[in-house]
Design an enzyme around this catalytic site. Sequence first.
Site, mmCIF file in Angstrom:
data_model
loop_
_atom_site.group_PDB
_atom_site.id
_atom_site.type_symbol
_atom_site.label_atom_id
_atom_site.label_comp_id
_atom_site.label_asym_id
_atom_site.label_seq_id
_atom_site.Cartn_x
_atom_site.Cartn_y
_atom_site.Cartn_z
ATOM 1 N N GLY A 1 85.425 58.114 53.024
ATOM 2 C CA GLY A 1 85.568 59.516 53.399
ATOM 3 C C GLY A 1 86.713 59.762 54.349
ATOM 4 C CB ILE A 2 88.097 62.499 55.897
ATOM 5 C CG1 ILE A 2 89.360 62.770 56.738
ATOM 6 C CG2 ILE A 2 87.060 63.590 56.107
ATOM 7 C CD1 ILE A 2 90.121 64.027 56.321
ATOM 8 N N GLY A 3 87.716 60.793 58.608
ATOM 9 C CA GLY A 3 87.220 60.715 59.971
ATOM 10 C C GLY A 3 87.702 59.445 60.640
ATOM 11 C CD GLU B 1 81.110 63.341 47.847
ATOM 12 O OE1 GLU B 1 80.114 63.789 47.275
ATOM 13 O OE2 GLU B 1 81.123 63.011 49.037
ATOM 14 N N GLY C 1 77.207 62.957 49.236
ATOM 15 C CA GLY C 1 77.270 61.910 48.219
ATOM 16 C C GLY C 1 76.835 60.550 48.725
#
Length: 622
Positions: free
Chosen positions: A216-218, A239, A337
């Site tokens: 993901g992001i972060g 995702e 997700g």
Amino acid sequence: MTAQDGHLYTEQKNIKWGDYLKSGNRIFIGSNAAVPNALIDDLIANSQGLHDIETVHMLTLSENVWAKVEHKDLFKVNSLFIGGKNIREAVAEGRGDYTPCFISDVPHMFHEKILPLDAALIMVSPPDEYGYCSLGVSVDIVSAAVKAAKYVIAQVNTKMPRTNGHSFVHVNQIHSWINVDQELPQIVAPEIDRRTEQIGQYVAMLVENGATLQIGIGKIPEAVLTYLGNHKDLGIHSEMISDGVIDLMLKGVINNRRKTYHKGKAVVSFCIGTQKVYDFVDGNPHIEFYPSEHINSPVKIAKNDNMVSINSAIEVDLTGQVVSDSIGYQFYSGIGGQVDFVRGASLSKGGKPIIALPSTTKDGKISRIVTHITEGGGVVTSRGHVSYVVTEFGIASLQGKSIRERALELIRIAHPKFRDKLLSDVRKHYWVPEYQESTPSSVPELGSIEMKRFNFADVNYILRPLAPADERKLQEFFYSHNKETLIMRYNHHITQMTREKSCNLVSVNQHTDLALCFTQKDSLGEAIQAVARYYYIDSINSGEVAFVIKESLRGRGMATALLAEIIAIARIRKLDSLIASVRRDNASMLKVFERAGFIRQASEDFDEVSLKLPLFASTNIS
């Protein structure tokens, strides 16, 4: 906007909202970086006579004006994933709702009229010469909304990238539109602090060359991507993607060559990041965007061998239950997700589902590894799904572990100041027997992360501290020895390694004594292949060294590597010397010690050779 006789008519139209909506309807709003803000503004400006319009959406990166207090009579928020400005406040104040669901299930809810849609408000690129617009940076559940809604109303934005894959909508699927350009929201990668960097290093240790990633992001994802720069032939089935993925694709680290599903392509459902990401995906044939029902399908995810899913959490309890969408009774984000990819990676051949989180809250006052879930908190990923949990203090391997073993593994990666309390609390529930007395301790002298990767005879091994949760592994290691090894190591043929004895051997105070092991992952899980330790002797400020190497792996350099680590740590700890006793007929082990600088000493036992390594020049050898 229609295609007729090869010509495309794109004249501006005013949307007659009354033709498409009435009070009490449900509308879908485009996701992530593709929120059609101009459509929302136009609807608000022309909303006379409309009330109680339910807005359904997942994460929306915009001002989210429909969720403001002043529009509470016009709109009712129903968020499938809480995030973005005003949404969390609306849910907390009761002006909005949160509907928990797996992202992979949302298309089904649209199509089967569980959440019937009266209209889908979306953002698209201008149509091509064939009349096809692109959903651009956000295909995800937008694609399903377009197919399920009675009416599709679009904001045509020339700044929307045209992405490849299943991202196209023909103009004859769109009932009304406006042409309004809009800059896509940009998310800059956050600065990575020291503990997040350590988490990233540990997670990167779990990623093998040729793996396929979901990320993901972060802070944590960016830290992981930073430490994947020396990996080879990685793939993407995720995702979403962000800037860090683009950097690794440009370097050739992510090339999708060894993927076993969508080979040669990075496949995603949406992207978020800076303009760099949006420019990179525009027309790029190497990245394909697919709907959530495809990307998030656990069955399809599992078609990727060596699938690694990397997700975060708010807290994890000592049985392995993962809380990700709420802080107590306060709903914070959503299921999203996470479970889709955790399950998909679990089913993948060689797959690894990973939950990564800091060991404490930002202020360090609250442990995020907890005895029991905070009241009101909800389990997103069950204890049956979890394989790995990672904090800045290490990797907890939970797959196939009993509740007691899980507790010990998770206490080991909790912040040291909370470990005694966690062990005391968990003991109340009889998960840890009385003979398990000590909490796990660390070996910071191994480096910023207490793991090192080694390769012997083209096989990968991990060097790490021995830990209380290794009790069963050490028993298995013991019972793999032949009679000769037992005599060489213990000086007599012992036939049993009891649970209590094994527990005693793995319950090491690593701050005074030292116990390291080489482990290897195989189809049966993680197995100990070698153990080395020293027992500290306070009266002479020395450590007595002992080794056991699996018979089939001897002569490959494991003992030499372990001894080098022990010597380095002993020097850092300022021990005066290391000593050892080796059977006189154990020529190979004597050679290992003597090559490292150990000197033979006088021995009272004819069958044993005493050896000593002075660690500082002032140490007396005799």
